[in-house]
Enzyme design. Structure first.
Site, PDB file in Angstrom:
ATOM      1  CG  ASN A 220     -27.532  18.345 -30.890  1.00 29.24           C
ATOM      2  OD1 ASN A 220     -28.213  19.033 -31.635  1.00 29.24           O
ATOM      3  ND2 ASN A 220     -27.745  17.048 -30.754  1.00 29.24           N
ATOM      4  CE  LYS A 297     -30.439  19.159 -34.214  1.00 28.77           C
ATOM      5  NZ  LYS A 297     -30.296  18.003 -33.285  1.00 28.77           N
ATOM      6  CD  GLU A 301     -33.676  16.510 -32.708  1.00 33.87           C
ATOM      7  OE1 GLU A 301     -34.245  15.416 -32.847  1.00 33.87           O
ATOM      8  OE2 GLU A 301     -32.439  16.625 -32.588  1.00 33.87           O
ATOM      9  CG  ASP A 375     -33.273  10.857 -36.132  1.00 37.05           C
ATOM     10  OD1 ASP A 375     -32.184  11.043 -36.696  1.00 37.05           O
ATOM     11  OD2 ASP A 375     -33.422  10.921 -34.896  1.00 37.05           O
ATOM     12  CD  GLU A 403     -29.620   8.382 -32.872  1.00 33.89           C
ATOM     13  OE1 GLU A 403     -30.496   8.994 -32.233  1.00 33.89           O
ATOM     14  OE2 GLU A 403     -29.017   8.880 -33.852  1.00 33.89           O
ATOM     15  CD1 TRP A 552     -39.241  13.961 -31.083  1.00 34.91           C
ATOM     16  CD2 TRP A 552     -38.730  14.647 -29.023  1.00 34.91           C
ATOM     17  NE1 TRP A 552     -38.297  14.958 -31.202  1.00 34.91           N
ATOM     18  CE2 TRP A 552     -37.965  15.401 -29.956  1.00 34.91           C
ATOM     19  CE3 TRP A 552     -38.564  14.924 -27.661  1.00 34.91           C
ATOM     20  CZ2 TRP A 552     -37.056  16.397 -29.563  1.00 34.91           C
ATOM     21  CZ3 TRP A 552     -37.660  15.920 -27.273  1.00 34.91           C
ATOM     22  CH2 TRP A 552     -36.914  16.634 -28.208  1.00 34.91           C
TER      23      TRP A 552
END
Length: 714
Positions: A220, A297, A301, A375, A403, A552
Site C-alpha cells: 500500500n 497491488k 481497496e 483475506d 493479522e 467490510w
C-alpha cells in the site's frame, strides 16, 4: 536484559569468552542459529571424531560467508576440541580441485541445490555454485544441531520453487502494517550512510532457510521509494543482502508516473507512460544490477490501477513486465482485487477477473494469489484461482504475520494451515493437481515459480515479538524450499534448533505448536466462520459490525439470524462454489459431505442442523468456542511444566503471553456467543461457560493504538 543490536558483536565476543558464556541472555535474537554446545557427550565425541580440518577455498563473498558460518557453527557446537587427525570436511564446488577430483554427480542440483555426501572417511559439502554451497552449510549445521547421526548425513536437496520471498509490509516511516513486532527493521533515514549490523543477521537467517528474495516496501506504499535518493538506499540494502543470495524487490505504485513523474496520466497504453516506466526501470538497474522486480497491488481497496483508464490487469502488468524483461526482472501482480462498486460475493471477484485474462500476460508475470479468496482468515478453503489459469503462473501468497490470529500476542504455529492449502487438490488436470504442484510449475509446465510470505519481522529484540513467532518465519522458509516437508517435522526441527534436544522439551513444545492454530480458529472463527473480527485493527471480535460498505462488515459474512448462520456459496446462493472443479463441488456442495472446518463458509444452516458429531449446530458452535479456550489453558499448563528446562527469560515471556491469550480467547468466545445467542435463543450446552458480561459490554469495549493498524501512527 536488552542488548542493542549494534553491540551484538561485542556481546558475542564477551559471551564466548570462557565461563562468560552464561552472561548472554537467551532473548531470542539468535533465532534458530544458536549453535549451543552438543549436550550429549557421546554424540559430541562422535562428531569430533568424524569432522576434522575444513578443506575449502573461498573465491567469493558468498563462499567466505559459508566458511565463516561453518567455523562459527562447529566452534559453537563442538568447541575447540576437534581433532586435526579426524577425517577432513571437504567443502566447495567443481571449480575447487579437492571437489573436482571426487567425481560427484551434481548435474541435478542446478544453481541452488547442494549435496552432503561421504567420500571414503571424509564428509563432503558440494554444490555447483557458492550460493548452493551456503545452503549446504546451513543444512549440515542444522543436521548437527538437531542431533542427527552422521551415518545418514548423505543428502541431495534442491528447491522446488525458484523465487522464495518475504513481503515486508513496511513503510518508509518505519511503521509496519499488520505487524506487532515493533518498527520496521529498515532504517531508511540513516541509509545509505549507515548500514545496521543486524541487516547481515536478517539476511543470514533468511539464507539459512532458503529465502532468496525480499520485497522491501508495503503493497500500500506510495511512489517515494522510486525516487533517486531512495534508490541509493535500496542499493545499500541490496549490496548487503547480495552475498547471502537475496535479491531485493519493490512495490510499484501504479500512479507513480503522475505522483513523481510529472505526467498527467498513468494509462498503461500511453507512449509517455511506457517510456517513463522503461526509463525508471533502467535507472533502478543502475543502482541495483540484480534487482528482482515489482510486486503490485492495483485496483484494490482504493489503490490506483489500470482500470481507471479503461484498461485491465494484463495491460497494467505487461507495461512493467516488458520494461523489466531485458533485465530478467519479474512482476508479481496481486490477485487480491475487488471493486468498491461491485456487489458480487468477494469470493468470486478475483477468479472472474483473472480467468478472463489467462494467456494475455507476458512470460515474466505471475499472479500473486492469497491462499484463500477473502483475506488471510484464520482458515480458508483454497483459492479457486489455483488451477484455473493454465497459461499464467501463480505466486502463492501466505501471511506469516498474524493479522487475524492475535498478532504477536497469540501463539499460532501456521505451518499446518499452509500445509492444508498446499495439499489441497484443485483437480485442474485430474487428481493430484495440488496447489503446491500448481505453484511449483509441475502441473502446467510453468518456468516462473514463486512463493511469498508477508513477514512478521520487526525491530523487537527477538525479531518477531512472540518468542514462538519465529517458528512461522522458519516454517515458511522450509516449506518454500520443499513443500513436501510436514508441519510436524518442521516443528520438531525448529524446536530442537531453538530450545535444544531434550526429549521432553521437544515433545512438549512440538505438541503445543501443532495444536495451536486449530486452537485459535476454534475460539475465534470456527466451523468456517470468517471475517468476524473487530474492524480496523482486527485484534479481537466484532461479529456485530455492520457499518460501512457491506463486504467490510462482519454481518455480511456470517448472516446470523433467527433462521441460522453461514454464507450460502452454493448454487442457491452466490455460487462461488461453482468456481471450483466438479470433484470439489461434489464434496463441498452438501453440508453432509463437506468438512466441518469449511461448513459455514459455503452453507447457511439452521441452528438445529445436526452435525456429524450428533450435536445441533448451535451446540457444536458453542462447544467448539469453549474447546478453543480450554486448549489455551492446556497450553499454559504444558508450557509451565517446562520451567527450569527452558531458559528463564523466554519461559517468563511466553508464560505472560499465554496468560493474555487465555483472557483474549475467553473474550472472543464470550463476545461471539453473546451476540449469536441473540439470534439462536437456545440454552448454552453443558460444559460451555456462559458469557461473563452482557453483549453491550463487549460491543462497547475499545482497544486503542493497536500496533500494525494502518490507521494508527506510533
Amino acid at each position: 536484559m536488552r542488548i542493542p543490536r549494534p553491540l551484538l558483536a561485542l556481546s558475542l565476543a564477551v559471551a564466548l569468552a570462557g565461563s562468560a558464556a552464561n552472561l548472554l541472555a537467551e532473548d531470542g535474537y539468535r533465532l534458530w542459529l544458536r549453535y549451543e554446545p552438543v549436550a550429549n557427550e557421546a554424540l559430541a565425541k562422535a562428531y569430533r571424531n568424524a569432522i576434522g580440518p575444513i578443506v575449502a577455498d573461498a573465491t567469493s563473498d558468498t563462499a567466505q560467508i559459508a566458511l565463516d558460518e561453518l567455523e562459527r557453527g562447529l566452534s559453537g557446537l563442538l568447541g575447540n576440541k576437534r581433532s586435526r587427525s579426524a577425517p577432513k570436511l571437504l567443502v566447495g564446488t567443481p571449480q575447487s580441485a579437492h571437489i573436482a577430483k571426487l567425481g560427484l554427480d551434481l548435474s541435478e542440483l542446478g544453481s541452488e541445490g547442494f549435496q552432503l555426501a561421504q567420500s571414503g572417511k571424509n564428509l563432503v559439502i558440494a554444490a555447483n555454485t557458492d550460493q548452493g554451497l551456503l545452503y549446504g552449510v546451513f543444512a549440515f549445521l542444522r543436521h548437527l544441531q538437531s542431533a542427527g547421526s552422521l551415518d545418514n548425513v548423505p543428502l541431495t536437496s534442491t528447491p522446488k520453487i525458484d523465487h522464495r520471498l518475504l513481503n515486508h509490509w513496511d513503510n518508509l516511516t518505519r511503521t509496519v502494517e499488520r505487524s506487532m513486532a515493533g518498527a520496521s527493521i529498515f532504517n531508511w533515514f540513516d541509509l545509505p550512510y549507515y548500514v545496521e549490523p543486524y541487516y547481515h543477521d536478517y539476511a543470514r537467517a533468511c539464507a539459512s532457510i532458503g529465502i532468496n528474495g525480499t520485497v522491501l516496501t508495503n503493497v500500500n506504499s506510495n511512489a517515494t521509494v522510486l525516487r533517486p535518493q531512495f534508490l541509493e538506499k535500496v542499493a545499500a540494502l541490496a549490496d548487503t543482502f547480495r552475498p547471502y543470495g537475496i535479491q531485493v524487490y519493490l512495490t510499484a505504485r501504479f500512479s507513480a508516473p503522475v505522483e513523481i513523474g510529472g505526467l498527467e496520466t498513468a494509462d498503461p497504453l500511453d507512449p509517455a507512460v511506457i517510456k517513463w516506466w522503461s526509463d525508471k526501470i533502467d535507472e533502478i538497474y543502475t543502482y541495483v544490477p540484480d534487482f528482482g522486480g515489482f510486486l503490485v497491488k492495483a485496483n484494490s481497496e482504493g489503490q490506483p490501477g489500470p482500470q481507471a483508464y479503461g484498461r485491465d490487469h494484463a495491460d497494467g502488468a505487461n507495461l512493467l513486465a516488458r520494461a523489466l524483461a531485458p533485465h530478467d526482472g519479474i512482476v508479481m501482480w496481486r490477485a487480491f482485487v475487488y471493486d468498491f462498486e461491485v456487489k458480487e460475493d468477494r469470493h468470486k471477484q478475483a477468479y472472474t477477473e483473472f480467468t478472463a485474462l489467462d494467456g494475455r500476460f507476458e512470460p515474466n508475470v505471475s499472479i500473486q494469489t492469497k491462499n484463500g479468496a477473502i483475506d488471510f482468515m484464520p482458515r480458508e478453503p483454497f483459492h479457486p484461482l489455483f488451477g484455473a489459469t493454465p497459461e499464467t503462473p501463480h505466486t502463492l501468497e501466505l501471511q506469516i504475520t498474524q493479522e487475524y490470529l492475535g498478532g504477536d500476542i497469540h501463539l499460532a504455529y501456521l505451518a499446518p494451515m499452509w500445509e492444508e492449502t498446499l495439499e489441497s487438490d484443485t483437480f485442474a488436470t485430474g487428481p493430484g493437481s495440488t496447489v503446491a504442484k500448481i505453484v511449483d510449475g509441475s502441473v502446467f509446465g510453468h518456468n516462473l515459480t514463486a512463493i511469498a510470505g508477508v513477514a512478521n519481522i520487526g525491530n523487537e529484540r527477538n525479531w518477531t515479538g512472540h518468542p514462538m513467532g519465529a517458528a512461522n518465519w522458519y516454517a515458511f522458509g522450509r516449506l518454500a524450499w520443499d513443500h513436501e516437508l510436514s508441519s510436524e517435522d518442521i516443528a520438531d526441527e525448529w524446536t530442537r534448533l531453538s530450545f535444544g534436544n531434550d526429549p521432553n522439551t521437544v515433545a512438549t513444545i512440538t505438541k503445543i505448536l501443532l495444536g495451536s492454530h486449530q486452537t485459535v480458529v476454534d475460539y475465534s472463527m470456527p466451523l468456517g466462520l470468517h471475517h468476524i473480527m473487530y474492524p480496523g485493527h482486527h485484534y479481537g471480535p466484532g461479529p456485530w459490525h455492520d457499518q460501512g460498505r457491506p463486504d467490510w462488515t462482519s454481518t455480511y459474512y456470517h448472516n446470523a439470524s433467527e433462521r441460522g448462520i453461514g454464507f450460502d456459496r452454493t448454487v442457491s446462493g452466490s455460487n462461488a462454489l461453482g468456481q471450483y472443479a466438479p470433484e470439489v463441488v461434489e464434496k463441498w456442495g452438501s453440508p453432509q459431505s463437506i468438512e466441518d472446518k469449511y461448513l459455514l463458509w459455503f452453507h447457511h444452516l439452521d441452528w438445529d442442523f445436526q452435525m456429524k458429531s450428533g450435536n445441533t449446530l448451535w451446540n457444536e458452535l458453542c462447544l467448539t468456542y469453549q474447546s478453543g479456550v480450554d486448549r489455551v489453558d492446556e497450553m499454559l499448563d504444558q508450557w509451565s511444566s517446562l520451567q527450569g528446562a527452558v531458559d528463564a527469560q523466554r519461559h517468563a515471556r511466553v508464560t505472560a503471553l499465554l496468560r493474555r491469550q487465555l483472557e483474549d480467547a475467553k473474550f472472543y468466545k464470550d463476545a461471539c456467543l453473546a451476540y449469536f445467542h441473540t439470534f439462536a435463543q437456545r440454552p448454552f450446552p453443558e460444559g460451555v461457560e456462559a458469557p461473563e458480561y452482557s453483549l453491550d459490554y463487549y460491543k462497547n469495549f475499545e482497544l486503542y493504538h493497536v500496533p500494525g493498524h494502518p490507521g494508527e501512527q506510533w
